[in-house]
Structure formats: C-alpha cells, structure tokens
Design an enzyme around this catalytic site. Structure first.
Site, mmCIF file in Angstrom:
data_model
loop_
_atom_site.group_PDB
_atom_site.id
_atom_site.type_symbol
_atom_site.label_atom_id
_atom_site.label_comp_id
_atom_site.label_asym_id
_atom_site.label_seq_id
_atom_site.Cartn_x
_atom_site.Cartn_y
_atom_site.Cartn_z
ATOM 1 N N ARG A 34 0.828 -1.205 0.000
ATOM 2 C CA ARG A 34 0.000 0.000 0.000
ATOM 3 C C ARG A 34 0.865 1.259 0.000
ATOM 4 O O ARG A 34 1.733 1.424 0.869
ATOM 5 C CB ARG A 34 -0.921 0.005 1.218
ATOM 6 C CG ARG A 34 -2.012 -1.050 1.159
ATOM 7 C CD ARG A 34 -2.675 -1.224 2.512
ATOM 8 N NE ARG A 34 -2.956 0.052 3.180
ATOM 9 C CZ ARG A 34 -3.227 0.161 4.474
ATOM 10 N NH1 ARG A 34 -3.232 -0.929 5.244
ATOM 11 N NH2 ARG A 34 -3.482 1.338 5.007
ATOM 12 N N LYS A 107 4.514 -18.112 7.227
ATOM 13 C CA LYS A 107 4.153 -19.402 7.818
ATOM 14 C C LYS A 107 2.678 -19.693 7.547
ATOM 15 O O LYS A 107 1.807 -18.931 7.968
ATOM 16 C CB LYS A 107 4.408 -19.408 9.324
ATOM 17 C CG LYS A 107 5.864 -19.200 9.708
ATOM 18 C CD LYS A 107 6.027 -19.113 11.217
ATOM 19 C CE LYS A 107 7.481 -18.887 11.619
ATOM 20 N NZ LYS A 107 7.648 -18.751 13.076
ATOM 21 N N SER A 141 10.143 -16.685 16.882
ATOM 22 C CA SER A 141 10.700 -15.349 16.638
ATOM 23 C C SER A 141 9.614 -14.299 16.525
ATOM 24 O O SER A 141 9.090 -14.048 15.438
ATOM 25 C CB SER A 141 11.506 -15.366 15.334
ATOM 26 O OG SER A 141 10.745 -15.975 14.293
ATOM 27 N N ALA A 143 8.397 -10.627 16.134
ATOM 28 C CA ALA A 143 9.014 -9.472 15.477
ATOM 29 C C ALA A 143 9.431 -8.395 16.467
ATOM 30 O O ALA A 143 10.477 -7.761 16.306
ATOM 31 C CB ALA A 143 8.032 -8.898 14.456
ATOM 32 N N LYS A 194 1.746 -25.097 14.320
ATOM 33 C CA LYS A 194 1.785 -24.603 15.716
ATOM 34 C C LYS A 194 0.833 -23.441 15.926
ATOM 35 O O LYS A 194 0.373 -23.198 17.046
ATOM 36 C CB LYS A 194 3.226 -24.222 16.088
ATOM 37 C CG LYS A 194 3.893 -23.191 15.175
ATOM 38 C CD LYS A 194 3.652 -21.759 15.583
ATOM 39 C CE LYS A 194 4.275 -20.801 14.601
ATOM 40 N NZ LYS A 194 4.090 -19.389 14.966
ATOM 41 N N ASN A 259 -2.011 -15.300 17.202
ATOM 42 C CA ASN A 259 -2.895 -16.460 17.214
ATOM 43 C C ASN A 259 -3.413 -16.743 18.623
ATOM 44 O O ASN A 259 -4.581 -17.056 18.815
ATOM 45 C CB ASN A 259 -2.157 -17.673 16.642
ATOM 46 C CG ASN A 259 -1.851 -17.507 15.169
ATOM 47 O OD1 ASN A 259 -2.702 -17.670 14.318
ATOM 48 N ND2 ASN A 259 -0.601 -17.150 14.863
#
Length: 339
Positions: A34, A107, A141, A143, A194, A259
């Site tokens: 964007r 992922k 990991s 961010a 996961k 999640n």
C-alpha cells in the site's frame, strides 16, 4: 560481505527483518503493497500500523514499486501473509532470473492446494528459480523482540544445504542465531501447524483455564504436528527442534502471539468475524486450521485439537463443549516424541 536484499511485505516481521539486516550492514529495500503505508514509513521511519516502537534505519529504502524492489536485489525475502504468497510470486515472476535466492518467512498452508509457502513459490517461480534456491527461514521469533535486538534463534531450511548456509551467513548476527536444516517440509509443517495450537491455547486462557490445560495442549499439540509431519515425510527430529517444539511453546505462551490473542478473544465470547473486522493484523492460524483440518480428514490422521479449533472457528461450537469432547474421548496410551 554486504548483500542486496528486498523484503516483500511491510508487516511486523518484514519490518523487523529489514531492521536487523540493515543494522548488519546489508543493503535493504522494504516493499509495502500500500502506497500510504510506504509514505508513512518514509516520513516517520517507523511502522505505526504493525511495529510502532521500532525505529527503521535511514539506510532501509522504502518503496511501493514492485519492479524496483525486485530488480534492485539478489535475494528476495517473502514476508507477506501466507495466503498472499501466490499472488506476490506471480507478480514477481516477470523479474525472476536464475541465481536469485528466495527466502520465505511466511508461515502457513495454502487452503486450496495444501501447499506450504516454499512449495507455492516453487509452483510459480520454478523455473527459472530452481527449487534448491528456495529457503524457509522459520523459528520461535516474535518481530517485536527481533526488532529490539533481543536474542533469537532461527532455522534456514533448504534442500541444498549450501544455499541454507549462505542464507545463514546473511541473516546471522550477534543477536540472531541461525541454524541450517535440509528438512524443508518438517520446518514448514512445524512452523505452520503450531499456530493452530496457539489458537487453542488462547481459547483455553480466555475461558479461564489454567497452566495445566495449557501444558496439556502444548504437549498433545506437538503429537498432532508429528502425526501430520510423519505422513508428509518430515523428520521427527525437526519437529522437536526450534521450528517445531520451540515455535510451538513461544506461540502458545507469548503476549506477542496474534494467534494466541485471537484464541483468547474467542474464549471470552467474541466471534471470528468480530475479531477479523476489528484488526489489520493477520492470525495465520485461522486459514491454517481450515487447510490442516481438511488435510487430516483426507489423509486419515487423528488430530483432535485441530478438529476442536476448526469446530469453534467455523462451526460456532462453544469452547466449553469442545473441551468437554476432548476430555471425554476414549482412554489411550500416551504417545512419546520420536527422536
């Protein structure tokens, strides 16, 4: 040795990796889909929509021009949400040439094809990019911590270990340790599935269950990941490593986990529609749940936690009812992790 790198996807992970790579002396270009996002980052040298506290070095070039980003680098980092990988790869194909290294940090599993992200990239970009030049860079990991320079370990996986080692050399710093692995399928299965277990963990937290329930979900979650991985040809050792057990633990327990937060909101009574319309953040586990549920049914794999999450997300089953069904399943002998 400095490399020319383009990171495609200005979300939190793409932004964090751009910061780390630039601070390590590489020439980095960050592509935002964007124009307004690109303009904001250029003006503020921050990414307020995704990683507001991290300062983006002036050396990171920001652009919304795909052609420029594709041509100005030798290594591409694919950091879009997994469901956007095919579209991005299709757009990038016109600028692809042999010798280009493509690293996926997205992922997830594509719903219609049941392909992992490097498999999607291979489907679109091979040739001219050989499959051996595709690398998955996964691991526990968040961010926020990588951008802040906190110690983190990742795995670079490729069928060609020389290519994985080359990627390791580029990404590895004093704060970002990178291992190599040739089990691409295992790394991607562990790092994707996961997220389903993280939603389950969040639902458990949101309902008000405690540490016992979370520990059970994590432990039985890795069993489900191994069941799927073994059928798909993954190495058991991979799924007990950083991109399996390691990523599972951090995603099921961390306050940074999208999640887990999504699951927690559902456990407290929110609907999936309410959550997805109120945030721009992508919880990869939602789409992955749908893909893995149908994959498990097709392959005849027993994945009761995945089935429960699917029923809650898409069948509007109440979390308490799903937990009751999980807890009252027929008695079984415990399965142990294979190494």
């Amino acid at each position: 040795m400095s490399s020319r790198i383009s990171v495609f996807g200005a979300g939190s992970w793409g932004t964090a990796l751009s910061i780390s790579l630039a601070e390590h002396g590489h020439s980095v270009m960050l592509w935002a889909r964007r124009p307004d996002v690109a303009d904001t980052i250029v003006r503020e040298r921050r990414n307020p929509g995704y990683l507001s506290e991290a300062v983006i070095p002036e050396s990171v070039v920001i652009t919304d021009n795909l052609r420029v980003a594709a041509r100005e680098s030798d290594l591409w980092v694919i950091a879009t949400p997994s469901h956007a990988v095919r579209t991005l790869a299709t757009d990038l194909r016109a600028y692809c040439d042999k010798g280009k290294t493509v690293v996926s940090v997205a992922k997830g599993i594509e719903n219609k094809t049941e392909l992992t992200t490097t498999a999607v990239l291979a489907d679109v970009l091979t040739p001219p990019v050989p499959k051996s030049d595709l690398v998955a860079l996964y691991g526990p990991s968040h961010a926020e911590e990588v951008a802040a320079g906190q110690p983190t370990a990742l795995v670079a996986a490729a069928t060609n270990l020389d290519k994985a080692e080359a990627v390791r050399t580029i990404f590895m710093t004093e704060r970002l340790r990178v291992y190599v692995n040739d089990d691409v399928r295992g790394v991607e299965i562990g790092g994707s599935v996961k997220n389903i277990m993280a939603i389950a963990s969040g639902i458990s937290d949101g309902v008000g269950y405690g540490d016992n329930a979370r520990a059970a979900l994590i432990t039985r979650g890795i069993v489900e990941i191994q069941r799927l991985g073994s059928v798909l040809g993954a190495k058991p050792q991979t799924l007990t490593g950083l991109t399996g057990l390691g990523d599972l633990v951090v995603t099921c327990t961390s306050r940074h986990s999208r999640n887990r937060r999504l699951g927690e909101a559902i456990g407290r009574g929110a609907t999936l529609d309410e959550i997805t319309t109120s945030t721009s953040m992508v919880a990869e586990g939602v789409r992955t749940t749908k893909a893995v549920y149908h994959m498990a049914k097709r392959l005849g794999i027993e994945m009761p936690i995945t089935e429960a999450v699917y029923a809650i997300l898409f069948g509007r089953k109440q979390p308490a009812d799903a937990v009751r069904e999980l807890m009252t399943r027929s008695a079984k002998q415990e399965e142990f992790l294979l190494v």
